[in-house]
Design a protein around this motif. Structure first.
Motif, PDB file in Angstrom:
ATOM      1  N   TYR A 277       0.809  -1.212   0.000  1.00  0.00           N
ATOM      2  CA  TYR A 277       0.000   0.000   0.000  1.00  0.00           C
ATOM      3  C   TYR A 277       0.842   1.260   0.000  1.00  0.00           C
ATOM      4  N   PHE A 278       2.145   1.132   0.233  1.00  0.00           N
ATOM      5  CA  PHE A 278       2.924   2.367   0.306  1.00  0.00           C
ATOM      6  C   PHE A 278       4.336   2.167  -0.201  1.00  0.00           C
ATOM      7  N   ASN A 279       4.510   1.270  -1.164  1.00  0.00           N
ATOM      8  CA  ASN A 279       5.843   0.943  -1.634  1.00  0.00           C
ATOM      9  C   ASN A 279       6.609   2.165  -2.109  1.00  0.00           C
TER      10      ASN A 279
ATOM     11  N   ASN B 257       7.153   4.899  -0.738  1.00  0.00           N
ATOM     12  CA  ASN B 257       6.717   6.205  -0.255  1.00  0.00           C
ATOM     13  C   ASN B 257       7.481   6.652   0.973  1.00  0.00           C
ATOM     14  N   ASP B 258       7.454   7.960   1.198  1.00  0.00           N
ATOM     15  CA  ASP B 258       7.936   8.493   2.477  1.00  0.00           C
ATOM     16  C   ASP B 258       6.901   8.177   3.530  1.00  0.00           C
TER      17      ASP B 258
ATOM     18  N   ASN C 129       5.609   9.555   6.777  1.00  0.00           N
ATOM     19  CA  ASN C 129       5.724  10.824   7.512  1.00  0.00           C
ATOM     20  C   ASN C 129       4.808  10.860   8.704  1.00  0.00           C
ATOM     21  N   GLY C 130       5.264  10.318   9.779  1.00  0.00           N
ATOM     22  CA  GLY C 130       4.467  10.428  10.998  1.00  0.00           C
ATOM     23  C   GLY C 130       3.263   9.523  11.003  1.00  0.00           C
ATOM     24  N   VAL C 131       3.462   8.296  10.601  1.00  0.00           N
ATOM     25  CA  VAL C 131       2.361   7.331  10.650  1.00  0.00           C
ATOM     26  C   VAL C 131       2.418   6.586  11.983  1.00  0.00           C
TER      27      VAL C 131
END
Lengths: 297, 781
Positions: free
Chosen positions: A193-195, A197-198, A200-202
């Motif tokens: 789902y986020f390959n 990607n940055d 950022n505060g997840v």
């Protein structure tokens, strides 16, 4: 993702007054099998391989340990037979100087046991690859009261590797005490789902101060406390194992749960459990007054 | 193979008995035809009997109230009969084709009259149709309901052979089949998710419903696409005489229906709406988060009917419903929409046709409002369909039906997207899936002499996969080894099959008959659901190069006998179902937002068999029924349960339903129902292990244990207000209790690690409704 869905749907169920009570049940008993509980990481410390035998479901005592087995850990370049801890039967120690090398396949071979008592000696084996860890850039904390309980969210800042399919698991420490000490308490993620990607505060982990029923936990942040996030770079098999364990140990509701089933394993010859191999990165944050203001406002 | 032989034997025996029949049919026969309506509001009556006394035979009105019967010219006494209505008798000299529309009026509620009309109410004995249950709106109203919400699906669950999938659910299993194997039609449009609020209430507003027929087997050749049942729900057309309203105010929902003529006797409308306010109770919930939440559903049924002339009628119907849930952090809504436009056209007194255009949609949306991980997730299924049906009343002994249907399915299984710049989640888009499902059928219902009635038919059905689409190729381990992409409009795969349908009834004497039937059904669209009860998030998927259509062969035999002047109907039916290419999923499957979901599917076979007993009675003061079913439902899949057979999650050995209505006086009625069924199978652990600090259960066989048996009793009391002279307003109060003796029926059983003692596990039972009272006020004017 799953927890979001479960939260939504469980909330709807709250409207319908449902109750739970303990009942007694007689359950059938199956044949005992070997259970392997082993973890090996890139950290420089002792690791443990715990061997035990499965027991009947309502047994209220620890499962019997398996002593005197021959346990060998090897990679493509070296191997070592593990010694059993004299004080703890069933615990076989991987000493700190047996180092994990990135990219190597680690194999655990177990032999010299006869679990089914038929006089024939059995052997078992499990393997896994040690991947290079994805690094944490930094972490921060936020206070969350929106889901019924009161907790701190540990927010992750990192970057996912776009060239690889990555799997992660997260655990959290308060002042060096591991809070999420069970597999069912890990948070885990798959980069589909986020390959690349940055991140950022997840929010990837929580420290719960008060449960949804109002009961306070033993964790209450004070100024000067240290919160540490551990990010484990794991592999696909272990990811599915964690997922299955959380399904099997969580609440089963006819509306959302399928038939229970055995969790997957990676050990041969009918043994159960999991030999997990992963690399680790950690980061800590000191609890300051500004952070506590988020809660105390 | 065996089934093909049975079918051929049937056809051959028909040919051989051709010389069997009765008075040779003269070519100068004349036809009596027309429409049968409710005289009070113009509603067309389905299945009304037209009986020619001198011939001792007749016909029944079709789904649009149309009847047609050929006779030799002469003088006849004709009786028009319909349950609950006064019989109308006409003496006619029929020398040419006659078109005669008839109005029937309801029996008035009177203790002195006994509701009986002699042998003509023996349709259940005479008609070769078996395995069918018919309900009207008033039958549904009298059964006590959960929270006062009368519900046609819940009443169907009280019939033998039908069970709810879990407590309070709208999903149901027919003769051991899966809940996705029921074809649910509302005025001919497919309803994909028939439940509101996770299934506790169905989407059918009883005030808008005219008639419901449940076919548990022996599905007519005009229907196809699902293996286990057909639930044919027909809406009221709307009174064409005068404006009427009715409604009700209940504890958790209210409803209002308005109907009437726009042009008297020509154009009529009906609009029904319903809304719940369950969220009124949320402030009482103990959970903090629940207090500010929104939780409600609404639905609207609307229909317009226009009579162009006696041979042409137009109907436009629609249904729209939505469930909405919202709290501080998340939101979810889902619902069905259906639209149908129908044109009844009578070509000649013997040929009736209906052409229908249908649109259906089911969709859901959910999302969170959390910062940094805000996302929305949508899924949508759309159908566009054309249907042609013809009834040809060839001669007194033969009634033919034929027609075709094509449906274009387009499914968007799931799209999830992060919102905002810092969105963690990229877009996940499970590729669209499109297909064309077709069916062509012909069937005949033929009388041989006065005792034997046979219907036989053939349906040819198929599915064509059409682009755009992406199909993944899997190896034997279900790992993806490639993918094939198809462009828009490209036909890339098809499945076709024949579905023979035959049935016969043999009249032993005036009140007894023996019936048997065989049918083959095929199913091309399936529900990806891992729970025994379906959820609103479940996604439908079509057969494809990776998934073959499911096929079912069902045999049934039954004995039907009426007593006491047809006031007591009894039947015993036994059935056997054999299903191929059955669908189940691997352990811990990943079904949501997974474009490779076909890799989670496992196929195998399943079969079910059982005996159903039904006793239905309708006396002066008492009415109701008693149903008992014994059945077994099995599955066998190579990759599940080590290839050994296991019980279907919908297996219930015994199922008993008792429904009793007692008229206490002119204005009040007491109703009771008692339900019992054997507990559902479940998988219980047979050992445990410790790994990573958790106690993890070990299982050997699937569905080997059984939940405790389920039973409960519901009671309801209805009292009508005194009708005042000259006042149009009629009101009644209904008081009901669900689960009167408060049995804690197990909704689920799960196992938990004890909080204090890490080595201890306990079994926990979750139960839902215990002694739920309700009050509803119903009115009409």
């Amino acid at each position: 993702m799953r927890s979001i869905i479960i939260n939504i749907l469980l909330l709807v169920c709250v409207v319908f007054v449902s109750c739970t009570e303990e009942i007694t049940m007689d359950l059938k008993s199956g044949e005992p099998v070997l259970v392997v509980d082993a973890a090996f990481t890139d950290e420089v410390r002792d690791h443990e391989v715990i061997l035990s035998v499965s027991s009947e479901f309502f047994s209220n005592v620890p499962n019997p340990p398996v002593s005197g087995a021959t346990v060998i850990l090897r990679d493509e370049m070296k191997q070592l037979e593990l010694d059993e801890d004299a004080g703890r039967p069933g615990f076989y120690i991987i000493p700190a100087d047996f180092r994990g090398i990135y990219g190597q396949v680690y194999t655990l071979d177990i032999s010299g046991v006869d679990i089914d008592g038929d006089g024939v000696v059995e052997s078992y084996s499990a393997s896994n690859v040690l991947y290079e860890p994805t690094k944490i850039d930094k972490i921060s904390l936020s206070w969350d009261v929106a889901h019924g309980d009161k907790n701190w969210n540990v927010l992750l800042y990192s970057k996912d590797n776009p060239d690889k399919e990555d799997f992660y698991a997260f655990s959290v420490y308060l002042n060096n005490e591991l809070i999420s000490d069970k597999i069912s308490e890990l948070e885990y993620a798959w980069d589909r789902y986020f390959n690349g990607n940055d991140v950022n505060g997840v929010s990837v982990q929580q420290i719960i101060e008060e449960e949804s029923d109002g009961e306070e936990t033993e964790y209450h942040l004070k100024e000067g406390d240290w919160v540490k996030l551990e990010m484990q770079t794991i592999n696909k098999d272990y990811y599915h194992f964690i997922d299955a364990v959380q399904e099997e140990t969580g609440i089963q509701v006819p509306l959302f749960s399928g038939p229970p089933a055995n969790v997957p394993g990676n050990i041969s010859n009918g043994a159960k459990g999991f030999f997990r191999v992963y690399s680790v990165d950690r980061d800590s944050i000191r609890v300051t007054k500004e952070i506590l203001d988020l809660r105390d406002e | 193979m065996y089934k093909k032989i049975v079918f051929i034997v049937f056809i051959i025996s028909f040919i051989n008995t051709k010389g069997y029949s009765v008075p040779p049919v003269l070519s100068d026969n004349v036809v009596l035809s027309g429409y049968i309506k409710d005289g009070q509001n113009g509603e067309l009556l389905i299945g009304a009997t037209v009986y020619f006394k001198e011939l001792k035979t007749g016909t029944i009105s079709n789904l649009y109230g149309f009847y047609s019967f050929s006779v030799e010219p002469g003088k006849y006494t004709i009786e028009y009969v319909y349950m609950g209505f006064k019989t109308v008798t006409r003496e006619l000299e029929i020398n040419t084709d006659v078109s005669l529309n008839i109005e029937l009026f309801q029996e008035t509620e009177s203790l002195q009259e006994v509701v009986v009309s002699g042998k003509k109410l023996d349709a259940n004995v005479r008609d070769p149709q078996m395995s069918v249950q018919k309900l009207q709106s008033k039958d549904v109203k009298s059964v006590p309901a959960l929270m006062g919400e009368v519900d046609v699906i819940k009443v169907l669950q009280l019939m033998p052979g039908v069970q709810a999938t879990s407590e309070g659910a709208s999903g149901f299993s027919v003769r051991g089949g899966n809940p996705d194997q029921n074809l649910i039609l509302l005025d001919e449009a497919i309803v994909y998710n028939a439940g509101h609020m996770l299934g506790f209430f169905s989407v059918f507003n009883n005030d808008a419903i005219k008639d419901v027929k449940l076919y548990k087997g022996d599905v007519p050749a005009s229907s196809g696409g699902r293996l286990s049942s057909l639930v044919d729900v027909r809406m009221n057309d709307g009174s064409n005489k005068k404006i009427e309203a009715k409604g009700g105010i209940g504890l958790i929902s209210s409803r209002l229906t308005l109907e009437g003529p726009i042009i008297k006797d020509k154009t009529s409308f009906i609009v029904s709406g319903r809304r719940t306010y369950a969220d009124l109770f949320l402030p009482l919930a103990s959970d903090e988060g629940a207090k500010d939440s929104k939780l409600f559903f609404y639905d609207v049924n609307a229909k317009l009917k226009h009579v162009i002339n006696n041979n042409n009628r137009l109907y436009l119907s629609t249904y729209m419903g939505r469930d909405v849930f919202k709290d501080v952090n998340s939101k979810m809504d889902f619902g069905n929409q259906t639209y149908t436009l129908r044109w009844n056209h009578v070509y000649n007194p013997k040929l009736f046709s209906n052409i229908t255009f249908i649109g259906s949609k089911y969709d859901y949306k959910l999302g969170t409002n959390e910062e940094a991980s805000e996302f929305t997730w949508k899924s949508r299924l759309r159908d566009y369909s054309l249907k042609l049906d013809y009834n040809y009343y060839l001669n007194p002994n033969n009634t033919l039906s034929f027609g075709l249907q094509s449906i274009y399915h387009t499914i968007k299984p799931g799209t999830a997207q992060g919102e905002g710049d810092d969105a963690l989640f990229s877009k996940v888009d499970v590729p669209d899936s499109n297909g064309l499902e077709h069916g062509v059928y012909i069937s005949n219902s033929q009388k041989f002499g006065s005792r034997l009635n046979v219907k036989y038919g053939l349906r040819l059905s198929g599915l064509q996969n059409i682009g755009k689409g992406t199909i993944f190729r899997f190896d034997d381990d279900y790992d993806v080894v490639g993918e094939d992409k198809y462009g828009s409009g490209e036909l890339f795969n098809s499945y076709w099959g024949l579905e023979p349908r035959v049935g016969a009834s043999y009249i032993l004497n005036n009140t007894t008959s023996l019936k048997s039937s065989y049918s083959r059904t095929r199913q091309y669209i399936h529900l990806a659901t891992n729970s025994t009860s379906t959820t609103p998030l479940d996604v439908w998927f079509m057969s494809s190069p990776n998934i073959k259509p499911q096929v079912c062969d069902q045999f049934s035999v039954g004995l039907f006998k009426n007593f006491a002047d047809n006031t007591v109907e009894t039947s015993v039916e036994t059935f056997y179902k054999d299903m191929d290419n059955s669908i189940d999923f691997k352990d811990h499957p990943d079904l949501l937002l997974n474009d490779k979901m076909e890799g989670e599917v496992r196929t195998g076979e399943s079969w079910a068999y059982g005996v159903e007993l039904l006793v239905k009675f309708r006396k002066e003061r008492f009415s109701g029924w008693l149903g008992y079913t014994w059945s077994k439902s099995w599955r066998k899949f190579d990759e599940i349960n080590n290839g050994e057979k296991y019980l279907s999650p919908y297996n219930h050995d015994h199922d008993i339903s008792v429904v009793l209505n007692h008229k206490l006086g002119k204005r009040s009625q007491l109703s009771l129902n008692w339900v019992y069924f054997s507990g559902a199978p479940f998988t219980a652990p047979n050992g445990r292990m410790f790994v990573g600090g958790d106690i993890i259960p070990l299982y050997s066989k699937r569905n080997e244990e059984q939940l405790p048996d389920y039973h409960r009793m519901d009671l309801s009391f209805t009292i009508k207000n005194k009708k005042k002279e000259g006042r149009k307003w009629e009101g009644e109060w209904n008081f009901a209790v669900y689960n009167l003796y408060g049995r804690k029926n197990a909704w689920s059983i799960y196992f938990e690690q004890d909080e204090d003692d890490p080595y201890k596990s306990t079994a926990q039972k979750t139960y839902l409704f215990q002694f739920v009272p309700s009050v509803t006020y119903n009115f009409k004017f």
